[in-house]
Write an enzyme that holds these catalytic residues in place. Sequence first.
Site, PDB file in Angstrom:
ATOM      1  N   SER A 142      10.524  17.034   0.145  1.00 12.76           N
ATOM      2  CA  SER A 142       9.800  16.908   1.416  1.00 12.76           C
ATOM      3  C   SER A 142      10.520  15.880   2.266  1.00 12.76           C
ATOM      4  O   SER A 142      11.286  15.065   1.734  1.00 12.76           O
ATOM      5  CB  SER A 142       8.368  16.418   1.142  1.00 12.76           C
ATOM      6  OG  SER A 142       7.692  16.101   2.340  1.00 12.76           O
ATOM      7  N   TYR A 155       2.293  10.386  -2.830  1.00 13.32           N
ATOM      8  CA  TYR A 155       2.975  11.668  -2.556  1.00 13.32           C
ATOM      9  C   TYR A 155       4.469  11.430  -2.327  1.00 13.32           C
ATOM     10  O   TYR A 155       5.320  12.132  -2.909  1.00 13.32           O
ATOM     11  CB  TYR A 155       2.345  12.346  -1.330  1.00 13.32           C
ATOM     12  CG  TYR A 155       2.967  13.679  -0.979  1.00 13.32           C
ATOM     13  CD1 TYR A 155       2.809  14.790  -1.810  1.00 13.32           C
ATOM     14  CD2 TYR A 155       3.731  13.836   0.181  1.00 13.32           C
ATOM     15  CE1 TYR A 155       3.393  16.018  -1.484  1.00 13.32           C
ATOM     16  CE2 TYR A 155       4.311  15.054   0.512  1.00 13.32           C
ATOM     17  CZ  TYR A 155       4.137  16.149  -0.325  1.00 13.32           C
ATOM     18  OH  TYR A 155       4.711  17.360   0.001  1.00 13.32           O
TER      19      TYR A 155
END
Length: 244
Positions: A142, A155
Amino acid sequence: MSNIEGKVVAITGASSGIGESAARHLAKKGARVVLGARRTDKLEKIVKEIRAEGGTAEFRPLDVTSRESVDDFVQFAEKTFGKLDVVVNNAGLMPLSPLEALKVDEWDRMVDVNIKGVLYGIAAGLPIMKRQGHGQFINISSVAGHKVFPSGAVYCGTKFAVNAISEGLRAENADIRVTVVSPGATESELADTITHGETRAMIDQLRELAIPAQAIADAIGFAIEQPDNVDVNEIIVRPTAQPL
Ligand SMILES: NC(=O)c1ccc[n+]([C@@H]2O[C@H](COP(=O)([O-])OP(=O)(O)OC[C@H]3O[C@@H](n4cnc5c(N)ncnc54)[C@H](OP(=O)(O)O)[C@@H]3O)[C@@H](O)[C@H]2O)c1
């Protein structure tokens, strides 16, 4: 002939979003795709639609938090089609929240799915690829694997870990290609995992910029279709207007 045609590609988290889009895209390009996720009703429907368009696809129930389940999934792909060319470690979740909210169960879940799930995918696929003398892992990270932002500590930590593990895998294996694809805001169900109200509102606003999952499927296809001695190691794909 495209270097995708005929390849056997196992995709985790293929029941929605990026995984689903990658499965449809690669099947159109002639890959034999194996889709895994927990929602088998969705997988069944996607596989039916891929076949109706002339593609080759199978599905298998998969929970990436279970090593046995991941082994079974990857071995199913190899047994069904006689080889394993690519594992796309895509399954993930993103329940963002500030650390102070102490959503420790969600931290556990992110570590289990986003980090351990990728490790189990490697553990299942690597022995097969070493035996074959070739193979490719595509690990979905990501932009959060490159930048840390408030509410993203855990995350981002999981995605930084995916980058580090992928680089180690690459450096150790001269015969295996390793690609990290890092999406920015992309249309999918990912934000539905956020339970922290304020964070959800902030992310919903950011996601108004989201690009279609097809953009990430294209990047995955690009990495696969390179000649065998060309290893595309990192691709970041984000909306043009995304500041983060
Ligand atoms: N969309 C974005 O903006 C974005 C940005 C950067 C990175 N990413 C990354 O892209 C990847 C795909 O996410 P997405 O955006 O396409 O979101 P999504 O639509 O929510 O897809 C997530 C997929 O992961 C699967 N999954 C979740 N837990 C699982 C488990 N325990 N076992 C097996 N499969 C599991 C889900 O399937 P089931 O629920 O059916 O199991 C689903 O197919 C993730 O790694 C995510 O972190 C997405």
